[in-house]
Design a protein around this motif. Structure first.
Motif, PDB file in Angstrom:
ATOM      1  N   GLY A   1      -5.485 -43.515  53.994  1.00  0.00           N
ATOM      2  CA  GLY A   1      -5.318 -42.589  55.103  1.00  0.00           C
ATOM      3  C   GLY A   1      -6.262 -42.878  56.255  1.00  0.00           C
ATOM      4  O   GLY A   1      -7.468 -42.990  56.068  1.00  0.00           O
ATOM      5  N   LYS A   2      -5.701 -43.053  57.442  1.00  0.00           N
ATOM      6  CA  LYS A   2      -6.423 -43.314  58.693  1.00  0.00           C
ATOM      7  C   LYS A   2      -7.123 -44.662  58.708  1.00  0.00           C
ATOM      8  O   LYS A   2      -7.869 -44.969  59.642  1.00  0.00           O
ATOM      9  CB  LYS A   2      -7.408 -42.188  59.014  1.00  0.00           C
ATOM     10  N   ASN A   3      -6.904 -45.461  57.676  1.00  0.00           N
ATOM     11  CA  ASN A   3      -7.413 -46.843  57.652  1.00  0.00           C
ATOM     12  C   ASN A   3      -8.873 -46.969  58.057  1.00  0.00           C
ATOM     13  O   ASN A   3      -9.250 -47.814  58.865  1.00  0.00           O
ATOM     14  CB  ASN A   3      -6.556 -47.746  58.540  1.00  0.00           C
ATOM     15  N   GLY A   4      -9.707 -46.128  57.492  1.00  0.00           N
ATOM     16  CA  GLY A   4     -11.136 -46.263  57.717  1.00  0.00           C
ATOM     17  C   GLY A   4     -11.625 -45.853  59.085  1.00  0.00           C
ATOM     18  O   GLY A   4     -12.771 -46.142  59.443  1.00  0.00           O
ATOM     19  N   LYS A   5     -10.794 -45.178  59.884  1.00  0.00           N
ATOM     20  CA  LYS A   5     -11.259 -44.726  61.190  1.00  0.00           C
ATOM     21  C   LYS A   5     -12.378 -43.700  60.957  1.00  0.00           C
ATOM     22  O   LYS A   5     -12.285 -42.890  60.062  1.00  0.00           O
ATOM     23  CB  LYS A   5     -10.126 -44.083  61.997  1.00  0.00           C
ATOM     24  N   SER A   6     -13.478 -43.769  61.703  1.00  0.00           N
ATOM     25  CA  SER A   6     -13.564 -44.434  62.978  1.00  0.00           C
ATOM     26  C   SER A   6     -14.378 -45.718  62.974  1.00  0.00           C
ATOM     27  O   SER A   6     -14.132 -46.629  63.770  1.00  0.00           O
ATOM     28  CB  SER A   6     -14.202 -43.472  63.983  1.00  0.00           C
ATOM     29  N   ASP A   7     -15.342 -45.852  62.097  1.00  0.00           N
ATOM     30  CA  ASP A   7     -16.293 -46.950  62.232  1.00  0.00           C
ATOM     31  C   ASP A   7     -16.157 -48.032  61.172  1.00  0.00           C
ATOM     32  O   ASP A   7     -17.010 -48.907  61.081  1.00  0.00           O
ATOM     33  CB  ASP A   7     -17.728 -46.405  62.172  1.00  0.00           C
ATOM     34  N   PHE A   8     -15.084 -48.010  60.386  1.00  0.00           N
ATOM     35  CA  PHE A   8     -15.041 -48.923  59.249  1.00  0.00           C
ATOM     36  C   PHE A   8     -13.834 -49.851  59.299  1.00  0.00           C
ATOM     37  O   PHE A   8     -13.382 -50.354  58.276  1.00  0.00           O
ATOM     38  CB  PHE A   8     -15.071 -48.117  57.940  1.00  0.00           C
TER      39      PHE A   8
END
Length: 246
Positions: A154-161
């Motif tokens: 979910g959210k593909n590691g947003k925001s800093d990853f």
């Protein structure tokens, strides 16, 4: 068919999503179906109430909504029983939100819930991107323990990853990448280059992002129409077919 793999529905602390208005937005965005999630306090505490609410919406608006089921792993045996109940009553998938629910992805506390999902062949959407609870490579380790379960990052590691996303997806082939909050020429292109279209799943993460805009981002990708079709609905449709296979 376009299937939105993650939408919040309901009245929460920060968001308010009316189901009928949501269907209107889906129609205007060309979205046929959406997986709807319980909202904030229902994720954290009132699991049964949240699950019942989205299940009721999935029945009222059959063919447009499918329900996520959730349970807070800190409820231990009660969480297992609740997830079994909700999946048994027709929930399509499982959603876990480590920051809201107060656990880290790698804690053994969550294992019994993943085992419930495995028994029901249910995909598991896991929020990622919030340190130190929910990072992409942590999800990889969980996915390697349960290779029979399909996970959505979910959210593909947003925001800093975002730099960890491709290594995480490459190591565990049972994780699907999420397109929400990304851009065609950046994160989506990197993801496509790393894992191809067959493990990319469209979600708008509405109402945090604009549903129509998120659809257009996928359509703007420099890939074939068949790849776009897989991303926009074909891949999650395949996971759901496995979930409901008799």
């Amino acid at each position: 068919m376009i299937i939105d793999a993650h939408v919040l529905a309901g009245v929460g602390q920060y968001h308010q999503v009316d189901p009928e208005q949501l269907i209107d937005q889906m129609d205007r965005s060309g979205i046929d179906m959406a997986l709807i999630s319980p909202i904030d306090r229902e994720m954290a505490i009132y699991n049964r109430e949240g699950n019942d609410r989205v299940l009721a919406l999935s029945r009222k608006f059959a063919g447009r909504f499918l329900a996520y089921a959730t349970a807070n792993p800190w409820y231990e045996g009660g969480a297992v029983a609740e997830l079994e109940r909700a999946l048994g009553e027709g929930a399509a998938a499982v959603k876990l939100h480590p920051p809201l629910q107060g656990f880290m992805i790698l804690e053994k506390l969550v294992y019994p819930l993943i085992e419930v999902a495995a028994r029901h062949r249910a995909p598991v959407y896991v929020h990622t991107g919030t340190p130190a609870y929910a990072l992409p490579l942590q999800l990889t380790e969980l996915a390697l323990i349960y290779p029979e379960v399909s996970f959505i990052m979910g959210k593909n590691g947003k925001s800093d990853f975002w730099m960890d996303v491709i290594p995480a997806l490459e190591r565990a082939t049972n994780i699907y990448g999420d397109t929400a909050h990304d851009f065609p020429e950046r994160g989506m292109a990197r993801m496509y280059g790393g894992i191809g279209s067959h493990r990319m799943i469209f979600s708008s993460n509405h109402p945090i992002a604009r549903m129509g805009l998120e659809v257009e981002k996928v359509r703007d990708m420099d890939v074939s129409d068949s790849d776009k079709s897989a991303i926009l609905g074909g891949n999650v449709e395949r996971l759901l077919a496995e979930r409901f296979r008799k």
